[in-house]
Design an enzyme around this catalytic site. Structure first.
Site, short mmCIF file in Angstrom:
data_model
loop_
_atom_site.label_atom_id
_atom_site.label_comp_id
_atom_site.label_asym_id
_atom_site.label_seq_id
_atom_site.Cartn_x
_atom_site.Cartn_y
_atom_site.Cartn_z
CG PHE A 113 -49.31 10.44 115.20
CD1 PHE A 113 -50.12 9.60 115.93
CD2 PHE A 113 -48.88 10.03 113.95
CE1 PHE A 113 -50.50 8.36 115.42
CE2 PHE A 113 -49.25 8.79 113.44
CZ PHE A 113 -50.06 7.96 114.18
CG ASP A 184 -50.43 16.63 112.57
OD1 ASP A 184 -51.62 16.59 112.20
OD2 ASP A 184 -49.68 15.64 112.51
CE1 TYR A 209 -56.20 8.58 109.05
CE2 TYR A 209 -55.21 9.39 107.02
CZ TYR A 209 -55.09 9.00 108.35
OH TYR A 209 -53.87 9.04 108.96
CE LYS A 210 -56.00 10.84 112.29
NZ LYS A 210 -55.91 9.43 112.69
NE ARG A 356 -57.73 7.21 119.52
CZ ARG A 356 -57.11 7.54 118.39
NH1 ARG A 356 -56.28 8.56 118.37
NH2 ARG A 356 -57.28 6.83 117.30
#
Length: 397
Positions: A113, A184, A209-210, A356
């Site tokens: 990321f 990560d 939050y995912k 995605r």
């Protein structure tokens, strides 16, 4: 056994929507508004500042850290919640470099990321540009771990393709070469079983939050292994990472253990939302979740390849090589995704060409996947994506 009918009923999904973007922002648990209301009225409203003691606000980062720790296979007392994922990456990387001061290479892959890489670049500049950020293709990562490498910084599941790295194998290779490892887990926690302790991870970071469903802007977490937690010196010396924060000493002394990785004041409202979300996760078996995730991601790959010619699979077919998302490539990917969203199927787009889809078994099943593919096929057959409104780029993709 996890009851997926029960978990589905715990989330608010707007009527008429198929939500395939929980790998970017999870939906709201139905219990969250009442939990926030109670916190605001009974705790903040009635207790005011006494809530820090009376309601245990100051202990929330550790308490929630232990609840998250179960989902990542961490030892009790080695995870703390707070701040943002980028800050936690910075903390972990700066601490890891202290352990190997003679090493000058930070190794990562080009699929990582970007924010992780930006934080590494910024830290390198702060340290006088004496370190190198070395990037290789994801499949070249293991061979690139040499005795030059000081820290391996890797996201377990690639945010674009869903490709999964082997945490245990890469950690073992890095340790054999004398390097530290930071994982990560942004696209792993809540998506699949993670084993940071058994896998030998030195540090791990992630967001909530995912897949965890704690809400936009929800706090991040950091894990530090028992081997390092009492020795690393935090580069961000926040007052709540101090050994005695309310002594208000002019100099910094790190707290014992994982408490030293705290920085600023806990975001109590957001942590209350995380608390509510974890009530659902307490009833989820991660092995069962993984089995269901692989069934559903496999189904989506099969359905899209059968009904949507022209899209190119970006996600690995092999079960163990993918996370809990499915990605396809198309030169018209952005417009196709905007058309999908307009017709009630919410996924997202990642540059340069990736559509995605997050597959989250807590509230997604075969019916939603098949209906989503039917809409996608209709968009492609009729070239419905080729409308000017679908080509206009929005700030968030």
């Amino acid at each position: 056994m996890t009851d997926f009918a029960w978990t589905r009923d715990q989330f608010h999904i707007p009527l008429g929507l198929i939500y395939l973007d929980g790998n970017s922002l999870g939906p709201m648990p139905k219990a969250t508004p009442a939990r926030l209301e109670r916190m605001m009225t009974e705790e903040w409203g009635e207790r005011l500042i006494t809530g820090w003691n009376a309601c245990g606000w100051m202990q929330m980062p550790r308490r929630l850290g232990d609840r998250l720790g179960r989902l990542i296979g961490a030892e009790e007392g080695h995870v703390v919640v707070g701040d943002t994922l980028s800050i936690k990456v910075f903390q972990a990387l700066s601490a890891a470099l202290q352990v190997v001061p003679e090493r000058r290479v930070i190794l990562s892959d080009r699929g990582n990321f970007p924010s992780d890489l930006y934080m590494a670049e910024g830290l390198i500049h702060m340290l006088g540009d004496r370190h190198e950020l070395r990037l290789v293709a994801p499949h070249e990562l293991e061979d690139a771990i040499t005795e030059e490498v000081g820290v391996l910084l890797v996201t377990e599941v690639d945010y674009r393709t869903g490709r999964r790295h082997d945490l245990k194998a890469l950690t073992r290779k890095a340790h054999d070469m004398g390097a530290m490892v930071i994982w990560d887990l942004a696209h792993s926690v809540g998506a699949l079983p993670v084993h940071v302790a058994a896998g030998g991870a030195d540090f791990a970071v992630g967001c909530t939050y995912k897949y965890i469903n704690a809400g936009p802007g929800a706090p991040a977490f950091i894990y530090v292994s028992p081997e390092h937690v009492d020795h690393v010196e935090p580069a961000l010396c926040g007052w709540l990472g101090h050994d005695k924060p309310f002594s208000f000493e002019p100099g910094y002394r790190p707290a014992e253990g994982i408490e030293r990785m705290r920085v600023g004041t806990p975001p109590v409202l957001q942590m209350a939302a995380l608390d509510a979300a974890l009530d659902v996760w307490d009833k989820v078996d991660m092995g069962r979740l993984r089995k269901r995730s692989l069934e559903l991601t496999g189904l989506m790959i099969e359905e899209i390849e059968m009904n949507c010619p022209g899209l190119k699979l970006a996600t690995p077919r092999e079960n163990e090589a993918r996370g809990s998302q499915v990605s396809f490539r198309s030169e018209h990917g952005y417009a196709i995704m905007q058309a999908l969203i307009d017709l009630g199927v919410i996924g997202d787009f990642r540059a340069p060409d990736v559509l995605r889809f997050g597959i989250t078994p807590l509230y997604i099943g075969e019916t939603e996947i098949k209906e989503a593919v039917e809409v996608l096929a209709r968009i492609l057959r009729g070239a419905l994506w080729d409308h000017p409104k679908y080509h206009r780029r929005k700030p968030v993709t």
